[in-house]
Design a protein around this motif. Sequence first.
Motif, mmCIF file in Angstrom:
data_model
loop_
_atom_site.group_PDB
_atom_site.id
_atom_site.type_symbol
_atom_site.label_atom_id
_atom_site.label_comp_id
_atom_site.label_asym_id
_atom_site.label_seq_id
_atom_site.Cartn_x
_atom_site.Cartn_y
_atom_site.Cartn_z
ATOM 1 N N LEU A 158 2.552 6.790 -6.627
ATOM 2 C CA LEU A 158 1.522 7.653 -7.222
ATOM 3 C C LEU A 158 1.687 9.096 -6.770
ATOM 4 O O LEU A 158 1.554 10.035 -7.553
ATOM 5 C CB LEU A 158 0.122 7.138 -6.846
ATOM 6 C CG LEU A 158 -0.315 5.859 -7.551
ATOM 7 C CD1 LEU A 158 -1.609 5.334 -6.951
ATOM 8 C CD2 LEU A 158 -0.526 6.130 -9.035
ATOM 9 N N PHE A 159 1.983 9.250 -5.493
ATOM 10 C CA PHE A 159 2.138 10.603 -4.946
ATOM 11 C C PHE A 159 3.284 11.334 -5.646
ATOM 12 O O PHE A 159 3.132 12.474 -6.096
ATOM 13 C CB PHE A 159 2.395 10.521 -3.438
ATOM 14 C CG PHE A 159 2.648 11.854 -2.798
ATOM 15 C CD1 PHE A 159 1.593 12.635 -2.380
ATOM 16 C CD2 PHE A 159 3.942 12.341 -2.635
ATOM 17 C CE1 PHE A 159 1.814 13.883 -1.815
ATOM 18 C CE2 PHE A 159 4.181 13.577 -2.078
ATOM 19 C CZ PHE A 159 3.111 14.348 -1.655
ATOM 20 N N ILE A 185 2.781 1.728 -3.343
ATOM 21 C CA ILE A 185 1.899 2.211 -4.423
ATOM 22 C C ILE A 185 1.530 3.671 -4.181
ATOM 23 O O ILE A 185 1.576 4.510 -5.084
ATOM 24 C CB ILE A 185 0.632 1.331 -4.527
ATOM 25 C CG1 ILE A 185 1.023 -0.067 -4.988
ATOM 26 C CG2 ILE A 185 -0.378 1.941 -5.504
ATOM 27 C CD1 ILE A 185 -0.120 -1.068 -5.006
ATOM 28 N N PHE A 186 1.200 3.959 -2.938
ATOM 29 C CA PHE A 186 0.826 5.344 -2.625
ATOM 30 C C PHE A 186 1.988 6.291 -2.901
ATOM 31 O O PHE A 186 1.821 7.337 -3.534
ATOM 32 C CB PHE A 186 0.389 5.457 -1.165
ATOM 33 C CG PHE A 186 0.245 6.882 -0.718
ATOM 34 C CD1 PHE A 186 -0.806 7.658 -1.180
ATOM 35 C CD2 PHE A 186 1.179 7.473 0.124
ATOM 36 C CE1 PHE A 186 -0.921 8.977 -0.814
ATOM 37 C CE2 PHE A 186 1.071 8.794 0.500
ATOM 38 C CZ PHE A 186 0.011 9.551 0.034
ATOM 39 N N PHE A 228 0.841 -1.204 0.000
ATOM 40 C CA PHE A 228 0.000 0.000 0.000
ATOM 41 C C PHE A 228 0.874 1.252 0.000
ATOM 42 O O PHE A 228 0.668 2.176 -0.791
ATOM 43 C CB PHE A 228 -0.903 -0.020 1.241
ATOM 44 C CG PHE A 228 -1.797 1.193 1.352
ATOM 45 C CD1 PHE A 228 -3.027 1.213 0.733
ATOM 46 C CD2 PHE A 228 -1.389 2.307 2.077
ATOM 47 C CE1 PHE A 228 -3.853 2.328 0.837
ATOM 48 C CE2 PHE A 228 -2.197 3.422 2.184
ATOM 49 C CZ PHE A 228 -3.444 3.427 1.557
#
Lengths: 493, 512
Positions: A25-26, A21-22, A18
């Motif tokens: 993307l951030f 991925i976060f 998690f």
Amino acid sequence: MNKKWLGTIRTAAGILVFLVIFAALFLSLQNTLKLKMGHRGTDSVKGFYEEEEDSVEVLCRGASTAWCTVDPLVLYEEYGIAAYDFGSSAQPFELTAAFLEEAFRTQHPKVVCLEMLSLCKPFEEKNAENLNYGLTDLRFSPVKARRVSEMFPQDKGKAASYLIPMVQYKDRWQELEKNDFIGEYESYANYAKGAYTPDKIADAPLDFTYYFENTDAEAAQIPERNREVFDRMVQLCEENGAELLLFKAPNGGWTMEETKAVEGLAAEYGLPFVNFFDLLDTLQIDLQQDFRDNSHFNRYGSAKASAYFGQYLKEHYELADYRFDGTENSWDIALRDRAHDRANEALAKTDNLAEYLGRLSYQGYTVIYSVTGDTTGKEEFLQGLAESFGPVTLEDMQAGVTFAVVNGECRPELVCTGNQTADSARAGSRMAKLDLGIGDVVELTPYSITYDHKMYNMVDNGIVILVYDNEWNRLVDIAGFDWNNGGACVRDE
Amino acid sequence: MSFTSLSFFIFLPIVLLVYFVIPRKWRTGWLLLAGLGFYLNFHPKYLLVIVFSTVVSYLAGCRLESLNGQQENGARGGAVDDGVAVTTRKRRTVLILGIVIVTAVLVFFKYTNFLLGNVNKLLGLAGVDYSVQPFSFVLPVGLSYYTFQVISYIADVYHGKIRAEKNFLHYALYVSFFPKVISGPIERAGDFLEQVKECHNFNLWNAKRVRDGIVLMLWGYFQKMVIADRLGILTGQVMDHFEVYGTVELFVAMCAFYLQLFADFAGYTDIALGLAKVMGFSLQDNFRSPFFAKSIREYWTRWHISLSTWLRDYIYIPLGGNRKGKARKYVNIVITFLLSGLWHGAGWNYVFWGMLHGIYQVAEYLIQPVVDKVNAAFHTKTESFSYGFLRTVKTWFMVALAYIFFKVPSAVDGFRYIGRMLTRWNPWAIFDGTLYTLGISEKYFHLMLWFVLLMFVVEWMRYRKEMKLDVWLAGQCVWFRYGVMIALLLGTIVFGAYGPAYDAANFLYFQF
């Protein structure tokens, strides 16, 4: 392994995935949303990180007056000095110090040249834009965090907003464009080495009379914070074995009081100070031709100032000459890139068709021609053009042909003509599309070229030429030459 | 230290980290310490106020417990009536004293200036050239909430509904538990103290519970920072300067304010509930899809539930409720809602807002027979979706209309606002781009419509399935679940109204 442990491992792995991925993307979103500052910050800052470690011998620091004055490529071309302008627009003094600390993490220059524009200007927290120019692309590091935090002792939230560019730029989602997604360059290596020297000429000559007449001036007050920052910079240079050289580029608004303040400081610390105000006559600076506006040298002024500055550096410091050491270094590549860019720039400023065609390169470029209107009297010219590019015929030329030449080659499928009697391979060909690069699609139709959703058919009777640099993925020029008007050049603003 | 402040984002991980790793027996102490630290950050000297209210109510509870015991023993032992009567009197005295003292603190801080302002106005009207200077103090944050909590505690101990809490630390945590101390929910002691006592037995390392708590928090932050704060820019611009706007802008702002208020307070509540859930606690929910209420009566069973049930249990029912005839019932309703208005703020606009809701409800009771007759006469299909939908829309706009009085500075301004909204007819403003000049850009305006729709969908799901987002999401596949969490997180980061370009917006219900 019992169930409990398996569950724990699964949970931990889930959290990790998690977070990864976060974070991905951030960071990707942040990169997209960040304002691309161009020469005001991004080019210089990102370019700096592309430099090989310990390769810079002369580091030039400061605001725009610094990187519009000292052109590292002139220093290299004439004296073999490996220099870099590491700065950003309207840079507050505190930021200059932070940049210096950042620079010392990867480079150990022998000389640090500090432009003094901001010495007497107090730090203004409100001026977010000036901070963003420099801070946006400065990599996150404990040094950056500490210095930014010091800039906003009372407002940690504001400090955080400069450390996490997303906070500053999140609302830019409303104005995102193609460049924000694909990036302007494949590499951020800066062939200008941080300098920005356009050939624009100031609208009116600069007038420094106010400065020279103020002979009785007393030294301006240096804000306490700037004095502390300057002291820190002196210490930093000492710790890193670099010699500090102060200089001042001529700019409107700079006062004799400020010069006195710099002179006082230089004397106090025993530092050399090069004041270009005193060199205007010596360097034969033309107060209009050598400036691009009220505050900055243009290409011509910068060349004069840099030539002098290079000589000064050579005379006063032991600097190596990297020009002829047998290996191609990044300054050599930069010179080549600059020549490439200057060639593109020259083409985009050429208004005469014959000269334009003479300047055109085909290898590494896509050139699209669109012939419109009545070609009577131009047959010879068009015949020549047609002969140069195989599949195109004079007949095509007389029927509103639009055709593309990619790396010197013209293919039948890239010829669009209104002539229905053209050879069968192209019969009825009314439109062609050409993928120029990342997201750059050009549409060819008889009588017009459509690029970036805009149709170019600037002349009713003449020829429109689009030139695209395949190597740099960049549009070089779109020009129309109007035969009704003696071949006058028309460009869209 | 608001839930959206940078300091809270530093404070929270530290508190959670320590809470999760310290020995179980220290958990209560740590949470109490965290609560006091959290409160201290707002206004250090007002820590004394919450400590005072806590101590007074704790002592009152202990004394009542002891008197309850005496009374029970007396009753069992066949004591003479006089003895029981004395104990009863003593109990009542302790009850009244306890409530009066804690209420006095609330009245002093919250209503003194309101009262002085009115006295000055009356003096002015009477031609007396004298005015009393107002006090210059700010309202201690959360005072209205924790005062109601401690009142309910004293009353519940008095009525024997709960036993007084002997452990002061436990009781202090009940009052100052940091997720709820600022804006509720107004927890009942019975529910919460049980959890505090069991706190050391919580299995904190429960990934599912923690994840559900985080989902709630993320949704809360999204509602607050993306929807409420962005709408707040529009409502601030229009409602603060309503004299220059026409019907369309005023109508849009009115609707936007209701949406903002909900997103703000429900957002806060979801953060509080989620945070408590992460720590193993369960707080009562404050909202159950109020947008879909079909009547004002139903609305108050769905909006700020912890307050409305408190008012029902400690004001309306003690006043007699509906046990003393219809007329008295209507009077009780109006009184209860007047007090509700006054609780929300010390101003006539709040009082009027409360009264309006009281009148709405009385009117619903009075009109209902007429409505029934009309429906019967027209053979209206009252069970149909469309009939329910129209009732929902009617309730929605009645509530939105009343909230105008929440936003404008005075009751008179509220009437002026409504008057202007009804008379400055400018339908072209819908089409000529005027709506994009109300503080939020065209792109944000359209985005907000989508986000408000999303909020309605989530609320609709809640309404239909009685299922909060965390529970619904827990039933979805793992990729979707975490995808939603990442989307909420990134959505809040990108679209949230925070950062240097925005004025820091506090939660609207902080001021109450």
